[in-house]
Motif scaffolding. Sequence first.
Motif, PDB file in Angstrom:
ATOM      1  N   ALA A   1       0.777  -1.318   0.050  1.00 51.35           N
ATOM      2  CA  ALA A   1       0.044  -0.058  -0.116  1.00 51.35           C
ATOM      3  C   ALA A   1       0.622   1.179  -0.120  1.00 51.35           C
ATOM      4  CB  ALA A   1      -1.071  -0.092   1.221  1.00 51.35           C
ATOM      5  N   TRP A   2       1.842   1.306   0.858  1.00 53.38           N
ATOM      6  CA  TRP A   2       2.791   2.292   0.980  1.00 53.38           C
ATOM      7  C   TRP A   2       3.395   2.620  -0.590  1.00 53.38           C
ATOM      8  CZ3 TRP A   2       4.626   6.539   2.996  1.00 53.38           C
ATOM      9  CH2 TRP A   2       5.979   7.051   2.644  1.00 53.38           C
ATOM     10  N   ARG A   3       4.042   1.795  -1.257  1.00 53.88           N
ATOM     11  CA  ARG A   3       4.579   1.648  -2.340  1.00 53.88           C
ATOM     12  C   ARG A   3       3.707   2.155  -3.724  1.00 53.88           C
ATOM     13  NH1 ARG A   3       7.813  -3.857  -1.115  1.00 53.88           N
ATOM     14  NH2 ARG A   3       9.659  -2.824   0.063  1.00 53.88           N
ATOM     15  N   ASP A   4       2.556   1.676  -3.528  1.00 57.59           N
ATOM     16  CA  ASP A   4       1.437   2.193  -4.239  1.00 57.59           C
ATOM     17  C   ASP A   4       1.074   3.671  -4.263  1.00 57.59           C
ATOM     18  OD1 ASP A   4       1.069  -0.529  -5.250  1.00 57.59           O
ATOM     19  OD2 ASP A   4      -0.805  -0.980  -4.225  1.00 57.59           O
ATOM     20  N   ARG A   5       1.389   4.313  -3.098  1.00 65.51           N
ATOM     21  CA  ARG A   5       1.351   5.755  -2.781  1.00 65.51           C
ATOM     22  C   ARG A   5       2.470   6.489  -3.254  1.00 65.51           C
ATOM     23  NH1 ARG A   5      -0.930   3.904   2.119  1.00 65.51           N
ATOM     24  NH2 ARG A   5       0.799   4.889   3.191  1.00 65.51           N
ATOM     25  N   GLN A   6       3.587   5.736  -3.508  1.00 64.06           N
ATOM     26  CA  GLN A   6       4.743   6.524  -3.771  1.00 64.06           C
ATOM     27  C   GLN A   6       4.941   6.429  -5.295  1.00 64.06           C
ATOM     28  OE1 GLN A   6       6.215   8.384  -1.532  1.00 64.06           O
ATOM     29  NE2 GLN A   6       4.498   7.837  -0.355  1.00 64.06           N
ATOM     30  N   ALA A   7       4.204   6.417  -6.176  1.00 64.73           N
ATOM     31  CA  ALA A   7       4.430   6.177  -7.552  1.00 64.73           C
ATOM     32  C   ALA A   7       5.567   7.163  -8.143  1.00 64.73           C
ATOM     33  CB  ALA A   7       3.200   6.458  -8.335  1.00 64.73           C
ATOM     34  N   GLY A   8       6.479   6.334  -8.917  1.00 61.22           N
ATOM     35  CA  GLY A   8       7.425   7.145  -9.637  1.00 61.22           C
ATOM     36  C   GLY A   8       8.813   7.076  -8.895  1.00 61.22           C
ATOM     37  N   ARG A   9       8.647   6.659  -7.646  1.00 63.54           N
ATOM     38  CA  ARG A   9       9.954   6.315  -6.626  1.00 63.54           C
ATOM     39  C   ARG A   9      10.663   5.172  -6.983  1.00 63.54           C
ATOM     40  NH1 ARG A   9       9.460   7.491  -0.380  1.00 63.54           N
ATOM     41  NH2 ARG A   9      11.916   7.165  -0.774  1.00 63.54           N
ATOM     42  N   HIS A  10      12.041   5.275  -6.943  1.00 59.07           N
ATOM     43  CA  HIS A  10      12.566   4.022  -7.158  1.00 59.07           C
ATOM     44  C   HIS A  10      13.012   3.366  -5.875  1.00 59.07           C
ATOM     45  CE1 HIS A  10      13.663   5.159 -11.043  1.00 59.07           C
ATOM     46  NE2 HIS A  10      14.092   6.367 -10.649  1.00 59.07           N
ATOM     47  N   ALA A  11      13.099   1.926  -5.922  1.00 55.06           N
ATOM     48  CA  ALA A  11      13.399   1.160  -4.745  1.00 55.06           C
ATOM     49  C   ALA A  11      14.608   1.686  -3.947  1.00 55.06           C
ATOM     50  CB  ALA A  11      13.330  -0.234  -4.935  1.00 55.06           C
ATOM     51  N   VAL A  12      14.640   1.638  -2.783  1.00 54.43           N
ATOM     52  CA  VAL A  12      15.695   2.127  -2.051  1.00 54.43           C
ATOM     53  C   VAL A  12      16.678   0.967  -1.498  1.00 54.43           C
ATOM     54  CG1 VAL A  12      16.779   3.215   0.040  1.00 54.43           C
ATOM     55  CG2 VAL A  12      14.725   4.112  -1.091  1.00 54.43           C
ATOM     56  N   THR A  13      17.966   0.883  -2.287  1.00 57.10           N
ATOM     57  CA  THR A  13      18.909  -0.275  -1.944  1.00 57.10           C
ATOM     58  C   THR A  13      19.927   0.039  -0.903  1.00 57.10           C
ATOM     59  OG1 THR A  13      20.410   0.387  -3.751  1.00 57.10           O
ATOM     60  CG2 THR A  13      18.518  -1.211  -4.234  1.00 57.10           C
ATOM     61  N   ARG A  14      20.133   1.425  -0.612  1.00 57.04           N
ATOM     62  CA  ARG A  14      21.151   1.775   0.293  1.00 57.04           C
ATOM     63  C   ARG A  14      20.678   2.964   1.069  1.00 57.04           C
ATOM     64  NH1 ARG A  14      26.627   2.902  -2.386  1.00 57.04           N
ATOM     65  NH2 ARG A  14      27.418   2.688  -0.153  1.00 57.04           N
ATOM     66  N   PHE A  15      20.997   3.040   2.326  1.00 58.04           N
ATOM     67  CA  PHE A  15      20.623   4.202   2.959  1.00 58.04           C
ATOM     68  C   PHE A  15      21.622   4.512   3.963  1.00 58.04           C
ATOM     69  CE2 PHE A  15      17.552   7.024   5.195  1.00 58.04           C
ATOM     70  CZ  PHE A  15      17.160   7.900   4.040  1.00 58.04           C
ATOM     71  N   PRO A  16      21.869   5.883   4.389  1.00 53.56           N
ATOM     72  CA  PRO A  16      22.706   5.919   5.725  1.00 53.56           C
ATOM     73  C   PRO A  16      22.172   5.152   6.835  1.00 53.56           C
ATOM     74  CG  PRO A  16      22.464   8.161   4.304  1.00 53.56           C
ATOM     75  CD  PRO A  16      21.427   6.952   3.946  1.00 53.56           C
ATOM     76  N   ALA A  17      23.192   4.597   7.619  1.00 55.28           N
ATOM     77  CA  ALA A  17      23.010   4.113   8.732  1.00 55.28           C
ATOM     78  C   ALA A  17      23.419   4.609  10.063  1.00 55.28           C
ATOM     79  CB  ALA A  17      23.755   2.366   8.757  1.00 55.28           C
ATOM     80  N   PRO A  18      22.310   4.890  10.901  1.00 55.71           N
ATOM     81  CA  PRO A  18      22.651   5.463  12.221  1.00 55.71           C
ATOM     82  C   PRO A  18      23.716   4.570  12.971  1.00 55.71           C
ATOM     83  CG  PRO A  18      20.318   5.664  11.864  1.00 55.71           C
ATOM     84  CD  PRO A  18      20.856   4.502  10.566  1.00 55.71           C
ATOM     85  N   ALA A  19      23.680   3.511  13.027  1.00 55.88           N
ATOM     86  CA  ALA A  19      24.699   2.754  13.895  1.00 55.88           C
ATOM     87  C   ALA A  19      26.015   2.942  13.305  1.00 55.88           C
ATOM     88  CB  ALA A  19      24.423   1.283  13.980  1.00 55.88           C
ATOM     89  N   ALA A  20      26.315   2.952  11.987  1.00 50.88           N
ATOM     90  CA  ALA A  20      27.483   3.370  11.515  1.00 50.88           C
ATOM     91  C   ALA A  20      28.079   4.973  11.597  1.00 50.88           C
ATOM     92  CB  ALA A  20      27.666   3.017   9.822  1.00 50.88           C
ATOM     93  N   LEU A  21      27.224   5.625  11.484  1.00 51.66           N
ATOM     94  CA  LEU A  21      27.496   7.106  12.035  1.00 51.66           C
ATOM     95  C   LEU A  21      27.735   7.393  13.372  1.00 51.66           C
ATOM     96  CD1 LEU A  21      25.161   8.721   9.483  1.00 51.66           C
ATOM     97  CD2 LEU A  21      27.525   8.840   9.322  1.00 51.66           C
ATOM     98  N   ALA A  22      26.992   6.558  14.047  1.00 52.45           N
ATOM     99  CA  ALA A  22      27.400   6.698  15.775  1.00 52.45           C
ATOM    100  C   ALA A  22      28.609   6.146  15.890  1.00 52.45           C
ATOM    101  CB  ALA A  22      26.281   5.892  16.459  1.00 52.45           C
ATOM    102  N   GLU A  23      29.082   5.309  15.276  1.00 56.97           N
ATOM    103  CA  GLU A  23      30.575   4.689  15.444  1.00 56.97           C
ATOM    104  C   GLU A  23      31.690   5.712  14.915  1.00 56.97           C
ATOM    105  OE1 GLU A  23      33.579   0.940  14.128  1.00 56.97           O
ATOM    106  OE2 GLU A  23      31.142   0.681  13.706  1.00 56.97           O
ATOM    107  N   ALA A  24      31.246   6.232  13.762  1.00 56.03           N
ATOM    108  CA  ALA A  24      32.168   7.343  13.127  1.00 56.03           C
ATOM    109  C   ALA A  24      32.174   8.700  14.043  1.00 56.03           C
ATOM    110  CB  ALA A  24      31.471   7.825  11.782  1.00 56.03           C
ATOM    111  N   MET A  25      30.932   8.877  14.769  1.00 53.56           N
ATOM    112  CA  MET A  25      30.982  10.208  15.767  1.00 53.56           C
ATOM    113  C   MET A  25      32.149   9.712  16.982  1.00 53.56           C
ATOM    114  SD  MET A  25      29.778  12.800  14.940  1.00 53.56           S
ATOM    115  CE  MET A  25      29.796  13.624  16.428  1.00 53.56           C
TER     116      MET A  25
END
Length: 318
Positions: A26-50
């Motif tokens: 249902a969510w994807r049907d409402r987001q017509a035209g968007r591409h599937a997300v394969t990568r996204f910034p990870a809070p856990a990795a950024l917490a380690e970087a900090m």
Amino acid sequence: MTAPPLSPFGQEIAHAVSALNAARSAWRDRQAGRHAVTRFPAPAALAEAMEHLSAALFPARLGGFRGGPAREDDFVAERLGRAFALLEEEVAAELDYWQRESDQRFDPDQAEAIVRLFAATLPEIRAAIDLDVEAAFVGDPAARSVDEILISYPGALAIRHHRIAHELHALGAVIVARIVSELANARTGIDIHPGATIGPSFFIDHGTGVVIGETAIIGRNVRLYQHVTLGGRSPLGLAPAGPRHRLARHPILEDDVIVYAGATILGRVTIGRGSTIGGNVWLLDDVPAHSVVVQPGAVRLEAAQADRIGARLAEHGA
């Protein structure tokens, strides 16, 4: 390969899996035209970087380094290497997300370039944090040392994250920057948008509930107390569409301003240099330099008056 043990909640899992599949669809049907997300910034990795960046900025106090001056630079280099590798990966994930959203391609080395430019800002970040910690020491008579402030004060943690997030935001890594700022928000209750411009010697005392919006501009030697809001007057979709309302939605606090607990300052108003804003004040207009703005004083009632008011409140179930 050993099969996983059967769960006693098999029926419930099957039902949840089916229902979640329907919700995703249902969510994807409402987001017509968007591409599937394969990568996204990870809070856990950024917490380690900090953690690595904080250790590199303050090796002994935040990094736990005890190796002596001759080995300190090696420690800093090792921590920066870890931090930059993590940052490059997360910035690359953000760029991948944006180019899928817009079908615009970034250069393959764009993430590396952003991290290189960010690295060049670290001496300025360190110098700015030093001034913030010194301002807190001057402003808080309960502080026994600048080390105590850097290690334990929530305002110091929040401004350290902001100084880093602000540089990443300026370099175009806006989601990575926002995650870095929200890591501090989760730990301190201090919500500073990474786009906010904050001058040197900034001190947030106590801090819980402080909100500073994206286009806020804060001058030198400004002090805020808990539950202060520097916000916009209305959601962007309900505000006029001109550039002032889009790009200048939040207050300007000039040098040497103090804002006490619970004050709310909304819109593109200017609080003039050297002004003091009292607790729980609601402000929508400019304040001239060297002003004092406070709520009306509390009224002290005589005992008989207080008793009569208390009786009437009780009568009405208050």
